[in-house]
Design a protein around this motif. Structure first.
Motif, short mmCIF file in Angstrom:
data_model
loop_
_atom_site.label_atom_id
_atom_site.label_comp_id
_atom_site.label_asym_id
_atom_site.label_seq_id
_atom_site.Cartn_x
_atom_site.Cartn_y
_atom_site.Cartn_z
N CYS A 40 105.46 45.87 3.97
CA CYS A 40 105.91 44.48 3.88
C CYS A 40 104.84 43.63 3.17
O CYS A 40 103.67 43.68 3.53
CB CYS A 40 106.19 43.93 5.27
SG CYS A 40 106.80 42.23 5.22
N CYS A 74 113.83 42.89 7.99
CA CYS A 74 112.46 42.61 8.36
C CYS A 74 112.35 41.14 8.79
O CYS A 74 112.83 40.25 8.09
CB CYS A 74 111.53 42.87 7.17
SG CYS A 74 109.83 42.37 7.45
N PHE A 108 109.63 39.44 9.02
CA PHE A 108 108.56 38.75 8.31
C PHE A 108 109.03 38.27 6.94
O PHE A 108 108.94 37.10 6.62
CB PHE A 108 107.33 39.65 8.15
CG PHE A 108 106.60 39.91 9.43
CD1 PHE A 108 105.98 38.86 10.11
CD2 PHE A 108 106.51 41.18 9.95
CE1 PHE A 108 105.29 39.09 11.31
CE2 PHE A 108 105.83 41.42 11.15
CZ PHE A 108 105.22 40.37 11.82
N CYS A 109 109.52 39.19 6.10
CA CYS A 109 109.88 38.81 4.73
C CYS A 109 111.36 38.47 4.58
O CYS A 109 111.75 37.82 3.62
CB CYS A 109 109.49 39.92 3.76
SG CYS A 109 110.44 41.45 3.94
N HIS A 154 107.76 50.02 6.71
CA HIS A 154 107.84 48.67 6.15
C HIS A 154 107.11 47.68 7.04
O HIS A 154 106.32 46.88 6.57
CB HIS A 154 109.29 48.23 5.94
CG HIS A 154 109.39 46.85 5.38
ND1 HIS A 154 109.26 46.61 4.03
CD2 HIS A 154 109.51 45.65 5.98
CE1 HIS A 154 109.32 45.31 3.82
NE2 HIS A 154 109.48 44.70 4.99
ZN LIG Z 1 109.08 42.66 5.31
#
Ligand SMILES: [Zn+2]
Length: 89
Positions: A25, A8, A10-11, A20
């Motif tokens: 997420c 991912c 983002f994270c 997700h």
């Molecule tokens: Zn994420």
């Protein structure tokens, strides 16, 4: 297509999947919580956004202008999440 490392963007902790990216997420969760809060205050309903709503939309047995507006906002949010994800990548 083999052009992603699968994480991912983002994270950076979880494997990126459709669910997700748009729902699970933790970086997205607070955006969804805020959207739910806005929906509840505008439409004066207790809207519960579940995973299916983020993928196929909100439906309550009949099509109303409120639902059309909610689904439009959800589509725009997903587009923004996708564009942001691509920008980060
Ligand atoms: Zn994420």
């Amino acid at each position: 297509m083999g052009k992603s490392n699968g994480q991912c963007h983002f994270c950076k902790n979880e494997i990126e999947s459709l669910m997700h990216l748009f729902y699970r997420c933790h970086k997205i969760k607070h955006v969804l919580d805020e959207l739910k809060h806005i929906f509840n205050s505008i439409f004066e309903k207790n809207i519960v956004l579940v995973e299916e709503n983020l993928i196929i939309g909100v439906y309550e047995g009949e099509i109303t202008e409120d639902l059309l507006l909610m689904n439009l906002v959800i589509c725009i949010l997903k587009w923004v999440i996708w564009k942001t994800r691509n920008y980060i990548k």
